[in-house]
Design an enzyme around this catalytic site. Structure first.
Site, short mmCIF file in Angstrom:
data_model
loop_
_atom_site.label_atom_id
_atom_site.label_comp_id
_atom_site.label_asym_id
_atom_site.label_seq_id
_atom_site.Cartn_x
_atom_site.Cartn_y
_atom_site.Cartn_z
CG HIS A 191 -1.81 1.18 1.35
ND1 HIS A 191 -3.14 1.14 1.02
CD2 HIS A 191 -1.56 2.46 1.73
CE1 HIS A 191 -3.68 2.34 1.21
NE2 HIS A 191 -2.74 3.16 1.65
CD GLU A 192 1.53 3.68 3.64
OE1 GLU A 192 1.77 4.74 3.02
OE2 GLU A 192 0.44 3.48 4.22
CG HIS A 251 0.18 6.17 -0.74
ND1 HIS A 251 -0.85 6.82 -1.38
CD2 HIS A 251 -0.36 5.61 0.38
CE1 HIS A 251 -1.97 6.65 -0.66
NE2 HIS A 251 -1.69 5.91 0.39
CG HIS A 266 0.40 8.71 -6.96
ND1 HIS A 266 -0.66 9.16 -6.21
CD2 HIS A 266 0.20 9.19 -8.21
CE1 HIS A 266 -1.47 9.86 -6.99
NE2 HIS A 266 -0.98 9.89 -8.20
ZN LIG Z 1 -3.01 5.20 1.90
#
Ligand SMILES: [Zn+2]
Length: 686
Positions: free
Chosen positions: A466-467, A470, A473
């Site tokens: 998940h991190e 990010h 991104h």
């Molecule tokens: Zn998040």
């Protein structure tokens, strides 16, 4: 005395020289940076030339670089490696920095220049990205009160400052109740707790110098293992009661009055800006667009989620009856019996999977996915220093070029707040030549003794992905202007790249790489099957506790609330309206709902996680339909329209360009195992 914030950083890629940065450097660095920023703004405002995109918007984009440099380093250290001195500086600086930004957003001469450009934006010959940046600046200023009359501007600024104070108090009150409510426990009372939770409880008792072998507080990480595993029902009950009463104890840290004042001030703020409610104001700058759209999604998921929970409730009561327990299932029993139900139904114990989820193998798997999807590679850079010896650093390359630096800070320690997050020390931009981003992932995994592997749970491994989503991104961002770089997107879109990335962890090629840390064997098919099946367990409960909190958020920020409102009865009304099962509590009750009240980031925005989940569940479907989790054409579109695009385009359009159509909520319902449930019609509204 030298101060690294007053010098060029002669480091590889200009990364922060952490070894040279000392606590005493921050205050003077901030003072100088705020002054420099003020001077830059004054120069823009005082420019005798008519406003142009270059002398106003581009100048604003270039301004504040010195402030960013100290601010981004300081805020990560304040969260991940803090101490009392840093916390003191933080308290002193917060109102100063808030006032600094208020003065910029409410500067009439500055807004006049931006507004003049905005009014004739179609004639400026701007490319699509530049136009988007101009619109973004205009909106930022308008939403921060730039169009208000002089009298209203003063009131607005007063509200913003008061809200900052109230938010800080709210958060500190929750922390105080979490730390000051301590339950001393005997050996018998921790019966059932796994080793890691027992060790933590023993350490807590030692820390607090209690005359008992074990202790827990009412922080989430302390409470959860008790609710899941403590055999003693009375222990579960007293810990649960302490947990749900955080901020509601009628003591000095009671949050009821603060909530009333915050909600009233937010309502006034929205009215000043011409919106009928704070929710309408907040949602106007989001993908959802209106409170109605956000609520529509919540209700769509609420009904089948609630139905699943009601079905599970019957099964859980069945387990209690089977054991000869002569009581009705209560809120403090749910997690405990849900664990038993999971074992009974799916024969899956989390501990079986942990040896395959060694931290660095999981990180390597996240890198591998990025290389297959987007052609990036990661080169360890032991010569680049982090802010703590546990921080590891990689150079990120793509098409033969360095595109960013990635810092991984994975272990829990004193001075690091709980949770997991991504941030950066520098954002990507191409305004004045290529500036590569410096991106950090922070997590909180138990650090193993020297020479031992750090074995993660499935949830923890998901968080790594998940991190890292990010992080990508930020790292893959390929825009000109910093204002719209990387994760600078609306709240209900920002969780798409992160939540989407989680899907690859459980893809076949990735699972095949995750071999047993000692034997090197891959995970057996039988274990995988049981794991996949168990993945849908207890989703009714999870959906109910999340969605009810999100509906409460929308209710609070949609209504006109007066200062002396009775908060408990407002909360009760929402729960009655939606037919909340009484054996499930809100994930966050009002008096400790930090997302809503310790700041405004997620106020009228808690639904965002679910909104992004519609996109990620539907988005991963594109790879499933292509029959390949690394399908090249799909990955290329994902890179182009999502991971590299920042906020350069309308979000719905960006999604459509990637997916070829609008998102469908079906994927989310399937992932939560709720697709087969027909909404129940039992007279309960919402
Ligand atoms: Zn998040």
């Amino acid at each position: 005395m030298t101060n690294p914030f007053f010098e060029e950083w002669a480091t590889p890629f200009g990364v922060p020289p952490f070894a040279e940065i000392k606590t005493e450097h921050f205050k003077p660095a901030y003072e100088a940076a705020l002054k420099a920023h003020e001077a830059e703004i004054a120069a823009i405002v005082g420019d005798a030339n008519a406003p142009s995109f270059e002398n106003t918007i581009v100048a604003l984009e270039r301004s504040g670089a010195q402030l960013d440099r100290v601010d981004l380093v300081f805020s990560q250290l304040g969260s991940a490696n803090t101490n009392e001195t840093l916390q003191g500086i933080e308290r002193d600086l917060a109102p100063v920095v808030a006032r600094h930004w208020n003065a910029i957003f409410l500067n009439p001469a500055l807004f006049a220049r931006i507004d003049a450009l905005y009014q004739k934006r179609a004639e400026l010959g701007l490319d699509a990205e530049a136009l988007r940046v101009l619109e973004r600046y205009h909106l930022d200023f308008v939403r921060s009160g730039a169009k208000l009359s002089l009298a209203d501007r003063e009131r607005f600024a007063g509200i913003v400052e008061r809200l900052a104070v109230l938010g800080t108090e709210f958060g500190q009150n929750v922390l105080a109740d979490e730390q000051n409510t301590v339950f001393a426990l005997s050996e018998a009372e921790v019966d059932g707790l796994p080793d890691f939770a027992r060790a933590a409880a023993a350490e807590m008792a030692r820390d607090r110098k209690l005359n008992a072998p074990y202790a827990v507080t009412t922080s989430r990480s302390s409470v959860e293992p008790v609710l899941h595993f403590a055999r003693d029902r009375a222990v579960r009950e007293k810990v649960w009661r302490g947990f749900v009463k955080r901020g509601a104890n009628g003591n000095a840290s009671d949050n009821h009055a603060i909530i009333g004042e915050i909600l009233r001030l937010r309502g006034e703020q929205a009215k000043l800006l011409g919106y009928e409610s704070y929710a309408a104001y907040k949602l106007a700058d989001s993908m959802a667009g209106t409170p109605k759209a956000a609520r529509g999604l919540l209700e769509q998921v609420w009904k089948p989620g609630r139905q699943r929970a009601l079905d599970d409730r019957v099964a859980l009561q069945g387990l209690i009856d089977e054991e000869g327990g002569d009581f009705a299932l209560a809120a403090w029993d749910w997690r405990y019996y849900a664990e038993k139900l999971r074992l009974a139904r799916f024969d899956f114990d989390e501990n079986e999977i942990k040896p395959y989820l060694e931290l660095w193998k999981v990180v390597e798997a996240a890198f591998h996915v990025a290389s297959r999807l987007f052609g990036v590679s990661f080169v360890p850079r032991e010569d680049i220093e982090g802010y703590h010896p546990d921080v590891r650093v990689w150079e990120v390359q793509r098409e033969g070029k360095t595109i960013g630096i990635f810092y991984g800070d994975y272990f829990a320690r004193a001075g690091k707040r709980s949770g997991a997050w991504m941030t950066s020390f520098r954002k990507q931009a191409k305004l004045d030549g290529a500036v590569i981003p410096l991106v950090v992932n922070t997590c909180n995994y138990l650090k193993p003794p020297e020479g031992q592997p750090a074995l993660l749970s499935l949830d923890e491994a998901r968080t790594v992905f998940h991190e890292f989503g990010h992080g990508l991104h930020g790292l893959l961002s390929n825009v000109t202007y910093p204002r719209i770089a990387g994760t600078s997107v609306v709240r209900d879109f920002v969780e798409l790249p992160s939540q989407l990335y989680e899907h690859w962890l459980e893809s076949k090629p990735v699972l095949a790489r995750l071999v047993h840390y000692r034997t090197g064997e891959p995970i057996s098919q039988a274990l995988l099957d049981r794991m996949t099946a168990a993945g849908k367990a207890n989703k009714g409960f999870e959906t109910v506790e999340f969605v009810s909190s999100a509906i409460l958020d929308m209710d609070y920020h949609s209504a006109a609330i007066s200062e002396n409102e009775d908060i408990p009865s407002l909360e009760r009304k929402t729960l009655d309206d939606i037919g909340m099962p009484e054996e499930i509590a809100l994930r966050h009750a009002s008096t400790h709902f930090l997302h809503l009240f310790s700041g405004d980031g997620y106020a009228a925005g808690y639904y965002s996680y679910l909104w992004s989940e519609v996109l990620d569940a539907d988005g991963y479907g594109a790879f499933e339909e292509a029959g390949d989790p690394f399908d090249k054409e799909t990955a290329d579109r994902l890179y182009k329209y999502v991971y590299s695009a920042g906020g350069s385009r309308d979000y719905a359009e960006a999604y459509r360009l990637f997916r070829g159509r609008d998102p469908d909520v079906k994927g989310l319902l399937e992932d939560r195992g709720l697709a087969d449930l027909i909404p129940i019609e039992d007279g309960v509204a919402g």
